[in-house]
Motif scaffolding. Sequence first.
Motif, PDB file in Angstrom:
ATOM      1  N   SER A  69       0.825  -1.209   0.000  1.00  0.00           N
ATOM      2  CA  SER A  69       0.000   0.000   0.000  1.00  0.00           C
ATOM      3  C   SER A  69       0.857   1.256   0.000  1.00  0.00           C
ATOM      4  O   SER A  69       0.578   2.214  -0.730  1.00  0.00           O
ATOM      5  CB  SER A  69      -0.922   0.017   1.217  1.00  0.00           C
ATOM      6  N   THR A  90      -2.274   0.918  -6.496  1.00  0.00           N
ATOM      7  CA  THR A  90      -2.269   0.720  -5.041  1.00  0.00           C
ATOM      8  C   THR A  90      -2.949  -0.588  -4.672  1.00  0.00           C
ATOM      9  O   THR A  90      -2.430  -1.360  -3.862  1.00  0.00           O
ATOM     10  CB  THR A  90      -2.950   1.911  -4.333  1.00  0.00           C
ATOM     11  N   VAL A  91      -4.108  -0.867  -5.265  1.00  0.00           N
ATOM     12  CA  VAL A  91      -4.811  -2.129  -4.984  1.00  0.00           C
ATOM     13  C   VAL A  91      -3.984  -3.314  -5.465  1.00  0.00           C
ATOM     14  O   VAL A  91      -3.859  -4.330  -4.777  1.00  0.00           O
ATOM     15  CB  VAL A  91      -6.220  -2.128  -5.615  1.00  0.00           C
ATOM     16  N   VAL A 104      -2.777  -6.069  -2.746  1.00  0.00           N
ATOM     17  CA  VAL A 104      -3.325  -7.436  -2.744  1.00  0.00           C
ATOM     18  C   VAL A 104      -2.232  -8.471  -2.961  1.00  0.00           C
ATOM     19  O   VAL A 104      -2.124  -9.440  -2.202  1.00  0.00           O
ATOM     20  CB  VAL A 104      -4.449  -7.575  -3.797  1.00  0.00           C
TER      21      VAL A 104
END
Length: 122
Positions: free
Chosen positions: A61, A102-103, A107
């Motif tokens: 993140s 970012t995702v 993840v």
Amino acid sequence: MNTDWRAVGVGFLLILVVGTVGLSVPVIGQIGAGLVGGFAAGYLAGGTLGNGAWNGLIAGSLSGLVLTLLLSLLGGALGLAGGPLGALLGGAGVFLVGLFVTVLFAVDSALAGAVGSWAKGR
């Protein structure tokens, strides 16, 4: 879940370095960067799968946020050159790309962090 900031820092730096090198292979390079950095963060943090995933998630993140900041500077510069419409399109584009990156980093870094902590515990 405890945050091991040393592990997060190492994961963060690895994501940035591998991601920079991986720019020659756009999507695969960034996914690989998240996996390498997340695994390192999870391995260094150790503990449970959740702890490794948490530290990998934080590292991914943070990397995504830093990359979004850098992209926003580029989008702002391009927006200035394109006038009002260029600024609107540049801002929306930076937001969407930053959100996606970012995702993506978060993840895959979390999953790799869980694997890293599992590998350390073996």
